[in-house]
Design a protein around this motif. Structure first.
Motif, PDB file in Angstrom:
ATOM      1  N   ARG A   1       0.894  -1.216  -0.027  1.00 62.99           N
ATOM      2  CA  ARG A   1      -0.066   0.112   0.077  1.00 62.99           C
ATOM      3  C   ARG A   1       0.897   1.267   0.022  1.00 62.99           C
ATOM      4  NH1 ARG A   1      -2.002   0.780   5.719  1.00 62.99           N
ATOM      5  NH2 ARG A   1       0.257   1.689   5.720  1.00 62.99           N
ATOM      6  N   ASP A   2       1.864   1.270   0.767  1.00 66.02           N
ATOM      7  CA  ASP A   2       2.657   2.282   1.006  1.00 66.02           C
ATOM      8  C   ASP A   2       3.259   2.765  -0.074  1.00 66.02           C
ATOM      9  OD1 ASP A   2       1.447   2.951   3.527  1.00 66.02           O
ATOM     10  OD2 ASP A   2       3.432   1.982   4.557  1.00 66.02           O
ATOM     11  N   ALA A   3       3.882   1.693  -0.975  1.00 70.86           N
ATOM     12  CA  ALA A   3       4.881   1.898  -2.025  1.00 70.86           C
ATOM     13  C   ALA A   3       4.042   2.181  -3.287  1.00 70.86           C
ATOM     14  CB  ALA A   3       5.442   0.386  -2.395  1.00 70.86           C
ATOM     15  N   LEU A   4       2.605   1.899  -3.241  1.00 70.73           N
ATOM     16  CA  LEU A   4       1.912   2.113  -4.425  1.00 70.73           C
ATOM     17  C   LEU A   4       1.332   3.762  -4.241  1.00 70.73           C
ATOM     18  CD1 LEU A   4      -0.685  -0.892  -4.562  1.00 70.73           C
ATOM     19  CD2 LEU A   4       0.670   0.253  -6.413  1.00 70.73           C
ATOM     20  N   LEU A   5       1.185   4.123  -2.805  1.00 72.15           N
ATOM     21  CA  LEU A   5       0.835   5.669  -2.598  1.00 72.15           C
ATOM     22  C   LEU A   5       1.993   6.364  -2.704  1.00 72.15           C
ATOM     23  CD1 LEU A   5      -1.219   5.099   0.820  1.00 72.15           C
ATOM     24  CD2 LEU A   5      -2.029   5.484  -1.487  1.00 72.15           C
ATOM     25  N   ASP A   6       3.256   6.196  -2.527  1.00 73.67           N
ATOM     26  CA  ASP A   6       4.419   6.598  -2.647  1.00 73.67           C
ATOM     27  C   ASP A   6       4.723   7.141  -4.207  1.00 73.67           C
ATOM     28  OD1 ASP A   6       4.936   7.114   0.113  1.00 73.67           O
ATOM     29  OD2 ASP A   6       6.306   5.445  -0.126  1.00 73.67           O
ATOM     30  N   TRP A   7       4.506   6.086  -5.122  1.00 72.03           N
ATOM     31  CA  TRP A   7       4.882   6.462  -6.371  1.00 72.03           C
ATOM     32  C   TRP A   7       3.703   7.278  -7.074  1.00 72.03           C
ATOM     33  CZ3 TRP A   7       2.027   5.675 -10.993  1.00 72.03           C
ATOM     34  CH2 TRP A   7       2.627   5.591 -12.272  1.00 72.03           C
ATOM     35  N   ILE A   8       2.425   7.032  -6.569  1.00 70.72           N
ATOM     36  CA  ILE A   8       1.512   7.994  -7.184  1.00 70.72           C
ATOM     37  C   ILE A   8       1.901   9.513  -6.608  1.00 70.72           C
ATOM     38  CG2 ILE A   8      -1.064   8.720  -7.011  1.00 70.72           C
ATOM     39  CD1 ILE A   8      -1.560   5.784  -6.643  1.00 70.72           C
ATOM     40  N   GLY A   9       2.113   9.739  -5.430  1.00 72.95           N
ATOM     41  CA  GLY A   9       2.453  10.837  -4.796  1.00 72.95           C
ATOM     42  C   GLY A   9       3.575  11.519  -5.644  1.00 72.95           C
ATOM     43  N   GLN A  10       4.472  10.847  -6.273  1.00 74.12           N
ATOM     44  CA  GLN A  10       5.598  11.407  -6.924  1.00 74.12           C
ATOM     45  C   GLN A  10       5.219  11.647  -8.386  1.00 74.12           C
ATOM     46  OE1 GLN A  10       8.667   8.684  -6.430  1.00 74.12           O
ATOM     47  NE2 GLN A  10       8.634   8.833  -4.052  1.00 74.12           N
ATOM     48  N   ARG A  11       4.162  11.544  -9.004  1.00 72.98           N
ATOM     49  CA  ARG A  11       3.718  11.815 -10.304  1.00 72.98           C
ATOM     50  C   ARG A  11       3.707  13.435 -10.324  1.00 72.98           C
ATOM     51  NH1 ARG A  11       0.820   8.756 -13.512  1.00 72.98           N
ATOM     52  NH2 ARG A  11      -0.700  10.762 -13.956  1.00 72.98           N
ATOM     53  N   PRO A  12       4.091  14.167 -11.420  1.00 70.14           N
ATOM     54  CA  PRO A  12       4.201  15.400 -11.596  1.00 70.14           C
ATOM     55  C   PRO A  12       2.896  16.047 -11.802  1.00 70.14           C
ATOM     56  CG  PRO A  12       5.186  14.314 -13.577  1.00 70.14           C
ATOM     57  CD  PRO A  12       4.973  13.362 -12.383  1.00 70.14           C
TER      58      PRO A  12
END
Length: 235
Positions: free
Chosen positions: A17-28
């Motif tokens: 869950r955290d890995a998915l949220l982190d990836w999404i949060g880094q989208r420009p």
């Protein structure tokens, strides 16, 4: 409409869950609001449509520690997750991690009390098509090949299911089950039917209910409803 039993194969671990949220949060583009929106589902077990309706004034976000969200009733479409929901406002706890994410989003965008908590960066509504597309992109990047081809986290609503599962996991008294049911806006019997893997041995559940009812602590209507569960969920 009876909600289906949750398949544990769909449920993400905390690390996934955290890995998915982190990836999404880094989208420009729209990464931060998307992460905040999905975090409200992952940590407060909101339905997606409830999160989208959230206003800044509905969130108590203290400087330190946990806060809470006030969720106002909305009409759910037929086929929506647990469309049986009750009709009154409810208070849902917000863990410190969620509080920090929401505070950062409010500050970043300079939101006022009447503003929607979650929109795209251009202030346009965050549609289901947009967040579902980004979620599927995140799965393709973050998960292992065998996980991508599995049901694991295949729907955004699986974040809500995983949060409810965590709240229910381990030994739970009947009173705690009722508290979780109120928090997520479904009945206790519905939780038992939908998350049977989270509950203590069925005989113990029924014994707890009987003792509480005899003591006058649980209304007999609740007892009758739970005792009417399928044989697989009671002794």
């Amino acid at each position: 409409m009876c909600a289906a039993v949750v398949d544990e194969r769909f449920l993400l671990s905390d690390q996934q869950r955290d890995a998915l949220l982190d990836w999404i949060g880094q989208r420009p583009q729209n990464g931060r609001p998307m992460r905040a929106f999905l975090s409200s589902i992952a940590f407060a077990a909101l339905r997606p449509q409830e999160a989208l309706a959230l206003r800044v004034r509905d969130a108590y976000l203290p400087d330190e520690g946990p806060g809470h969200l006030v969720i106002h009733p909305r009409r759910l479409r037929d086929g929506d997750d647990e469309a049986e929901g009750a009709g009154g406002p409810r208070v849902v706890p917000a863990c410190p991690e969620l509080v920090e994410v929401l505070k950062a989003e409010v500050a970043r965008r300079g939101l006022g009390p009447d503003d929607a908590m979650f929109t795209r960066d251009d202030a346009q509504p965050l549609s289901g098509g947009v967040y579902r597309r980004v979620w599927h992109q995140a799965r393709e990047v973050v998960l292992e090949a065998h996980e991508i081809d599995s049901p694991l986290g295949s729907r955004v609503s699986n974040l809500r299911d995983a949060c409810i599962t965590k709240w229910l996991s381990g030994y739970r008294t009947i009173f705690e089950v009722f508290a979780v049911a109120e928090r997520v806006d479904v009945s206790a019997p519905s939780l038992a039917r939908r998350f049977p893997h989270c509950f203590q041995p069925p005989g113990e559940v029924c014994n707890d209910l009987l003792e509480a009812a005899l003591d006058g602590q649980v209304h007999w209507d609740h007892l009758t409803e739970v005792m009417a569960l399928p044989d697989s969920l009671k002794s």
